[in-house]
Structures are given as structure tokens and as C-alpha cells.
Design an enzyme around this catalytic site. Sequence first.
Site: not given
Length: 242
Positions: A41-42, A117
Site C-alpha cells: 500500500s505505501t 523485492e
Amino acid sequence: MSKQPENSFSSDKFFPIKQKLALEAVALVEPGMCVGLGSGSTAREFILALGDRVRTERLVITAVASSRISQLLAEAVGIPLSDHSLLQDVDLVVDGADEVDPCLRMIKGGGGALFREKILLQSGKRNVILVDERKLVPTLGKFSLPIEIAPFGCSSVQRILNKQGYFGEWRETSAGERFITDNGNYIYDVRTPDSYANPEEDMIRLLQIRGIIDVGFVIAKAEVWVGYADGSIVRKKEHNEY
């Protein structure tokens, strides 16, 4: 079975903090940079803010996305993406984290993109992790530890994990189906143990098990920017008690 976390975005009371963090981080982007786009979300707010700069300032950059979801969002807002198979050095990586301890060790993978990531963070010249104050924990393990596991022999891998004291659940989608990562693997969310005082040791132990692709621990050189409910942002670059 554990469920894939759902996106709440604007319903989150910390949403304005995430937006502020994203705007602060997007100011770091300079023309000609290769930018690593995280997931969650960020990171989503960062991608939106970066897309706005690309459109309004005609900012010339390239980007690499850590997940299919981030890739689609980047494409939608006009961020040019490079071929991830040719990934080398990335000037700036911006991502989030699920938990951060006082030594800035982290757990990532709540969105299921932990393997990609971590490759981005490994390639980043500068890594900036954006979190709100809820993600700060005295010891990692408050929620769960995601482990990415190859489908072949996954039940055997689970048996070995359980034998070594790691118990959890296979992650599912909201439809009740086994969650599959962008790399075609499964996620096993470890609930027990529920604390990792020495995550480096657990990571080494877990990565020795054949079939485990990666573990959600992140022990890498990174800046952690923490947003607080009062609107302040604290930037941490080394061991620093909260």
C-alpha cells in the site's frame, strides 16, 4: 490456511501518512534514474506520486517493478518500465515493510512479492523503506514470517519446517485457492515461533532447506523512514532505538 492480505488504502487511518511518506520519497528521484518500485500500500502511493511527476514534469526515468500489481499500476500512470531480466544497478529502490526492529532488520512479503523485492534491494544503490509507526516492533515476528516455497515437494518442505519448529499455514486467495506468487511459487506463513531475536540465524537455517526459494527476513543496508500519526517523519539509517 492464511488469507492473502487485502488492500484497504484510503480506509486506512494511516493513509495520509503513507501519502506524505511517498511524496517525501518521490522528491529523491532525479532525471535519468533507474527506480525500483516496491509492492504494497505505501509503495502504491509512491508509484502514483512518481507517475504524477513523470506526467507533469516530463521526468525522464526508467523503473523496475517488484510485482505484477506494481507493474500494472506503473504502466497505468505512465511510468516507463525497463526489462527486468536485464536488471543491474538500480539508483533508488522505494518499498515498504511489514515489520521493522530496532536494528532495522525487517520482515517483508505480506503482499507475496518478497523474492523480487529482495532482488531489487540487493541491486539498489540507495534503498528507502517507508513504514508507519505501527510497523515498528521490539522483536520481529509479531505477525507472521512469509516463506516462498516451490510447488514441487511442498508438502515435504512443510514437514521439514514443522520438524524444525516452524509452524504456519499455506496462504490462500480471497477465493480460497492456494496463493501463487509472480514466480509461480507458494507462500507458507509461519506463525510459530512468534519472535525472532536473531533473524540472521533463522534465515540461514531456513535457506538450507531445499524447496525454499526465499524467506521474508530482510537484513540489508537500507534507510527506514517512519511516519507517525502526528505527521512527523523520522529517518533511520543505523541502529537506533525507537
